[in-house]
Design a protein around this motif. Structure first.
Motif, mmCIF file in Angstrom:
data_model
loop_
_atom_site.group_PDB
_atom_site.id
_atom_site.type_symbol
_atom_site.label_atom_id
_atom_site.label_comp_id
_atom_site.label_asym_id
_atom_site.label_seq_id
_atom_site.Cartn_x
_atom_site.Cartn_y
_atom_site.Cartn_z
ATOM 1 N N ALA A 61 0.829 -1.204 0.000
ATOM 2 C CA ALA A 61 0.000 0.000 0.000
ATOM 3 C C ALA A 61 0.864 1.255 0.000
ATOM 4 C CB ALA A 61 -0.932 -0.003 1.208
ATOM 5 N N TYR A 62 1.946 1.220 0.752
ATOM 6 C CA TYR A 62 2.851 2.364 0.811
ATOM 7 C C TYR A 62 3.492 2.608 -0.558
ATOM 8 C CZ TYR A 62 6.877 5.216 2.092
ATOM 9 O OH TYR A 62 7.825 6.208 2.138
ATOM 10 N N LEU A 63 3.946 1.557 -1.213
ATOM 11 C CA LEU A 63 4.579 1.693 -2.522
ATOM 12 C C LEU A 63 3.600 2.222 -3.565
ATOM 13 C CD1 LEU A 63 6.636 -1.603 -2.431
ATOM 14 C CD2 LEU A 63 7.618 0.686 -2.755
ATOM 15 N N LYS A 64 2.373 1.750 -3.518
ATOM 16 C CA LYS A 64 1.374 2.238 -4.476
ATOM 17 C C LYS A 64 1.108 3.724 -4.275
ATOM 18 C CE LYS A 64 -0.977 -2.227 -4.903
ATOM 19 N NZ LYS A 64 -2.211 -2.988 -4.555
ATOM 20 N N LYS A 65 1.023 4.155 -3.021
ATOM 21 C CA LYS A 65 0.823 5.574 -2.744
ATOM 22 C C LYS A 65 2.027 6.388 -3.208
ATOM 23 C CE LYS A 65 -1.137 9.261 -1.089
ATOM 24 N NZ LYS A 65 -2.317 9.856 -1.780
ATOM 25 N N ALA A 66 3.222 5.847 -3.009
ATOM 26 C CA ALA A 66 4.421 6.522 -3.494
ATOM 27 C C ALA A 66 4.351 6.696 -5.005
ATOM 28 C CB ALA A 66 5.669 5.727 -3.104
ATOM 29 N N GLY A 67 3.929 5.662 -5.705
ATOM 30 C CA GLY A 67 3.802 5.752 -7.159
ATOM 31 C C GLY A 67 2.808 6.812 -7.587
ATOM 32 N N MET A 68 1.656 6.850 -6.951
ATOM 33 C CA MET A 68 0.643 7.852 -7.297
ATOM 34 C C MET A 68 1.135 9.259 -6.977
ATOM 35 S SD MET A 68 -2.990 6.043 -6.307
ATOM 36 C CE MET A 68 -2.540 5.603 -4.630
ATOM 37 N N THR A 69 1.890 9.391 -5.889
ATOM 38 C CA THR A 69 2.452 10.680 -5.520
ATOM 39 C C THR A 69 3.432 11.171 -6.578
ATOM 40 O OG1 THR A 69 2.194 10.190 -3.167
ATOM 41 C CG2 THR A 69 3.780 11.901 -3.750
ATOM 42 N N SER A 78 9.566 11.610 -16.341
ATOM 43 C CA SER A 78 10.016 10.882 -15.159
ATOM 44 C C SER A 78 8.873 10.540 -14.212
ATOM 45 C CB SER A 78 11.067 11.695 -14.403
ATOM 46 O OG SER A 78 12.207 11.902 -15.198
ATOM 47 N N GLY A 79 7.893 11.429 -14.077
ATOM 48 C CA GLY A 79 6.771 11.164 -13.180
ATOM 49 C C GLY A 79 6.011 9.911 -13.552
ATOM 50 N N PRO A 80 5.521 9.814 -14.790
ATOM 51 C CA PRO A 80 4.821 8.595 -15.192
ATOM 52 C C PRO A 80 5.691 7.339 -15.129
ATOM 53 C CG PRO A 80 4.324 10.376 -16.702
ATOM 54 C CD PRO A 80 5.412 10.875 -15.799
ATOM 55 N N PHE A 85 6.723 2.516 -12.089
ATOM 56 C CA PHE A 85 7.617 1.548 -11.458
ATOM 57 C C PHE A 85 7.156 1.219 -10.045
ATOM 58 C CE2 PHE A 85 11.349 0.825 -8.694
ATOM 59 C CZ PHE A 85 11.812 -0.362 -9.245
ATOM 60 N N PHE A 86 6.856 2.238 -9.249
ATOM 61 C CA PHE A 86 6.456 1.982 -7.872
ATOM 62 C C PHE A 86 5.040 1.426 -7.768
ATOM 63 C CE2 PHE A 86 10.093 4.754 -6.985
ATOM 64 C CZ PHE A 86 10.723 3.985 -6.019
ATOM 65 N N LEU A 87 4.155 1.819 -8.661
ATOM 66 C CA LEU A 87 2.819 1.226 -8.659
ATOM 67 C C LEU A 87 2.892 -0.270 -8.953
ATOM 68 C CD1 LEU A 87 0.856 4.032 -10.531
ATOM 69 C CD2 LEU A 87 0.337 3.186 -8.229
ATOM 70 N N ARG A 88 3.681 -0.645 -9.938
ATOM 71 C CA ARG A 88 3.828 -2.066 -10.278
ATOM 72 C C ARG A 88 4.598 -2.817 -9.192
ATOM 73 N NH1 ARG A 88 3.061 -3.608 -15.666
ATOM 74 N NH2 ARG A 88 1.488 -2.238 -16.605
ATOM 75 N N LEU A 89 5.607 -2.155 -8.614
ATOM 76 C CA LEU A 89 6.360 -2.763 -7.518
ATOM 77 C C LEU A 89 5.421 -3.100 -6.364
ATOM 78 C CD1 LEU A 89 9.412 -3.341 -6.765
ATOM 79 C CD2 LEU A 89 9.362 -1.137 -5.585
ATOM 80 N N GLY A 90 4.552 -2.140 -6.011
ATOM 81 C CA GLY A 90 3.588 -2.383 -4.939
ATOM 82 C C GLY A 90 2.567 -3.443 -5.308
ATOM 83 N N GLY A 91 2.137 -3.442 -6.562
ATOM 84 C CA GLY A 91 1.140 -4.419 -6.996
ATOM 85 C C GLY A 91 1.650 -5.843 -6.966
ATOM 86 N N ALA A 92 2.956 -6.024 -7.113
ATOM 87 C CA ALA A 92 3.542 -7.365 -7.138
ATOM 88 C C ALA A 92 4.201 -7.739 -5.818
ATOM 89 C CB ALA A 92 4.573 -7.463 -8.264
#
Length: 208
Positions: A61-69, A78-80, A85-92
Motif C-alpha cells: 500500500a505504501y509503494l502504491k501511494k508513493a507511485g501515485m504521488t 520521469s513522473g509517469p 515503477f512503484f505502482l507495479r512494484l507495490g502491486g507485485a
C-alpha cells in the motif's frame, strides 16, 4: 524480510540522495533534455518522503501511494515512469514481507511496467539501460541472499548508467538531438542507478 518501514527508510534515503544530487541531475539533463530532471525528481521524492508510513497497512500500500504521488508531483516523462515503477512494484509485492525471491519478482514487475509505458529498450539511452541489467543481476544473485542480490543490482545499474554515455538516444527528448546526444550520460539512468544504490544501502541484509 522487507516490510513497510524498511521500504519507507529506503525511499527516505533516496529522497535525500536526490536532493544532494539534484544539481548534477539537472546539469546532465541540460545537455540532452529540458534541464528540469533534478528539480522534478527532488520535488517528487520530497513528497514521497513526507508520507507517513504508519498510515499504510503494508509495504504494498505504501509503494502504491508513493507511485501515485510521483505521477502527480513529478513533471516530464520521469513522473509517469517512476510512478509506474512503484505502482507495479507495490502491486507485485508479496502478501508477506518480501524475501529475495519476492522482491526480485516485484522489481521485474516494475521493469515490465516501465517497458510497457515508455516503449524503450536497452540501448535506447533511458533509465531502462540501468534498470534492466540490474533486475537481471538481482535474479542471478538472489540465491545468495537479499544483500548480495541488492549489491549485484546496484553494480549492474551503475554499469548500465555508464554505458549510456556513448549511446545515441532513440527515445524521449534526447532523441531529438540525434548523434549529438552521444557523449552524454543519461539523467534518467543516473537517477535509477542512484535508486538501486540506495536500496542496496538501506534495505535489510545490506549491512546499511
Amino acid at each position: 524480510m522487507v516490510g513497510r518501514d524498511d521500504v519507507a527508510r529506503w525511499l527516505a534515503d533516496y529522497a535525500a540522495v536526490v536532493h544532494e544530487n539534484a544539481a548534477e541531475l539537472t546539469e546532465l539533463d541540460r545537455a540532452i533534455g529540458d534541464a528540469d530532471h533534478g528539480s522534478n525528481m527532488d520535488r517528487g521524492f520530497a513528497a514521497v518522503a513526507a508520507l507517513d508510513p504508519s498510515g499504510f497497512d503494508d509495504a504494498a500500500a505504501y509503494l502504491k501511494k508513493a507511485g501515485m504521488t510521483l505521477v502527480s508531483t513529478v513533471g516530464g516523462a520521469s513522473g509517469p515512469l517512476f510512478g509506474t515503477f512503484f505502482l507495479r512494484l507495490g502491486g507485485a509485492w508479496p502478501a508477506e514481507d518480501g524475501d529475495a525471491a519476492g522482491l526480485g519478482a516485484a522489481l521485474r514487475a516494475g521493469l515490465d511496467g516501465i517497458l510497457a509505458r515508455g516503449k524503450a529498450e536497452v540501448g535506447d539511452k533511458t533509465l531502462v539501460d540501468a534498470l534492466a541489467p540490474a533486475v537481471d543481476a538481482f535474479d542471478a544473485a538472489a540465491g545468495e541472499g537479499l544483500g548480495a542480490a541488492l549489491s549485484a543490482a546496484a553494480a549492474a545499474g551503475a554499469a548500465g548508467r555508464d554505458a549510456t554515455v556513448p549511446l545515441v538516444a532513440r527515445k524521449g527528448r534526447a532523441s531529438y538531438l540525434g548523434e549529438r546526444s552521444a557523449g552524454h550520460q543519461d539523467p534518467g539512468a543516473t537517477s535509477m542507478a542512484l535508486l538501486l544504490d540506495s536500496a542496496a544501502r538501506a534495505l535489510p541484509g545490506s549491512g546499511g
